[in-house]
Scaffold this active site. Structure first.
Site, PDB file in Angstrom:
ATOM      1  N   ASP A 115       4.524   2.392   2.053  1.00  5.66           N
ATOM      2  CA  ASP A 115       3.260   2.337   1.332  1.00  5.66           C
ATOM      3  C   ASP A 115       2.095   2.337   2.318  1.00  5.66           C
ATOM      4  O   ASP A 115       2.232   1.928   3.477  1.00  5.66           O
ATOM      5  CB  ASP A 115       3.192   1.067   0.479  1.00  5.66           C
ATOM      6  CG  ASP A 115       4.235   1.049  -0.613  1.00  5.66           C
ATOM      7  OD1 ASP A 115       4.708   2.136  -0.994  1.00  5.66           O
ATOM      8  OD2 ASP A 115       4.569  -0.049  -1.091  1.00  5.66           O
ATOM      9  N   LYS A 116       0.944   2.752   1.835  1.00  2.90           N
ATOM     10  CA  LYS A 116      -0.255   2.824   2.680  1.00  2.90           C
ATOM     11  C   LYS A 116      -0.479   1.526   3.445  1.00  2.90           C
ATOM     12  O   LYS A 116      -0.734   1.534   4.655  1.00  2.90           O
ATOM     13  CB  LYS A 116      -1.483   3.145   1.816  1.00  2.90           C
ATOM     14  CG  LYS A 116      -2.804   3.097   2.568  1.00  2.90           C
ATOM     15  CD  LYS A 116      -3.986   3.317   1.645  1.00  2.90           C
ATOM     16  CE  LYS A 116      -5.299   3.170   2.398  1.00  2.90           C
ATOM     17  NZ  LYS A 116      -6.472   3.349   1.502  1.00  2.90           N
TER      18      LYS A 116
END
Length: 301
Positions: free
Chosen positions: A133-134
């Site tokens: 995830d970011k």
């Protein structure tokens, strides 16, 4: 690229077999390519509901995107932990998006990889095998050839690639356990995932490393790789990750942190060329280290 359908997949519909053999592509994309003739079975074009028996050779020739639509190379700093002719292992910082999407068309890890190794333009997804995830930091592996990518995807599917994470979660969870709960799209909010009977099987093994009264440092081992799996699973057992604004619903949130406190700390796999086990570790990044130190200081024990 081509694959021979294993006998073990005999009886599956063609679209189901394709999803098993080429998991680096979405099922919708594979179905589109099948319909458009970019996928053949023993040299023939067949319908998605064709039942495979095993032994067929499936040839896949993904269409090339026009230059205007293809992701562009963009020079960006990369923390490369390891690189050889087959692999690149990246230590991704929090805040970096892995793959371009609607909300982030460029300045992603994929764009940076294309600048670092231009030959990755000939590998699906620039060789990216799995995502973070970011706002999750840590290790991920990139394949530099289609052969290496296919081998690593198979290791992911067979659960022989070991991925360990460190997370700081709210509350006081049990000392260890396995969270075995299917994960799928949340019907109430399509940008979120949730534990749901309609989801895909998902298993996360964990053990507590340190306790701070109001929070705990846990080590998590992914046995499957669903989107947001660790975040969803710990929210499900009412110990959401510190800083996770998406999955903290229904819990008290008294500890401030600017992102979900999650770091991919160890990656182990069989090297696709040498066939020898290899492993890499990444220590906690500075922001999570400060978080842990502050929790130790505040711990009443």
């Amino acid at each position: 690229m081509s694959e021979v359908v294993p006998v073990a997949l005999g009886g599956l519909r063609l679209d189901q077999a394709l999803a098993r053999l080429f998991p680096q592509y979405s099922r919708n994309r594979l179905q589109e390519w099948l319909k458009a003739g970019h996928i053949t079975i023993d040299g023939r074009r067949l319908a998605r509901n064709y039942e495979v028996t095993g032994g067929e050779r499936i040839a896949l020739s993904p269409p090339r995107l026009p230059d205007s639509a293809a992701p562009q190379a963009q020079r960006m700093p990369l923390k490369i932990v390891f690189e050889d002719a087959a692999l690149i292992v990246i230590d991704k910082p929090a805040g970096l998006v892995v793959h371009p999407g609607a909300g982030q068309p460029d300045r992603t890890l994929l764009n940076a990889l294309l600048a670092h190794a231009p030959a990755l333009s000939d590998v699906p997804r620039a060789g990216i095998v799995h995502r973070l995830d970011k706002d999750t930091s840590g290790l991920l592996v990139v394949a530099k050839t289609v052969t290496a990518q296919n081998e690593l995807v198979k290791q992911l599917a067979a659960r022989t690639m070991r991925r360990l994470y460190l997370a700081v979660v709210q509350g006081d969870p049990p000392a260890s356990g396995v969270i075995d709960a299917p994960v799928g799209r949340d019907v109430r909010a399509r940008t979120r995932m949730a534990v749901t009977h309609r989801g895909k099987p998902a298993r996360t093994a964990y053990r507590v490393l340190e306790r701070y009264g109001s929070a705990a440092l846990v080590e998590c081992r992914l046995e499957t790789g669903r989107t947001h799996q660790i975040r969803v699973h710990f929210q499900h057992i009412r110990h959401p990750l510190i800083g996770d604004v998406t999955y903290r619903r229904g819990t008290r949130h008294g500890i401030s942190f600017p992102r979900q406190a999650l770091h991919a700390t160890e990656l182990s796999l069989v090297h696709p060329k040498t066939q020898k086990p290899v492993s890499w570790r990444s220590p906690l990044p500075r922001d999570m280290k400060r978080l842990v130190e502050s929790l130790r200081t505040d711990d009443p024990a």
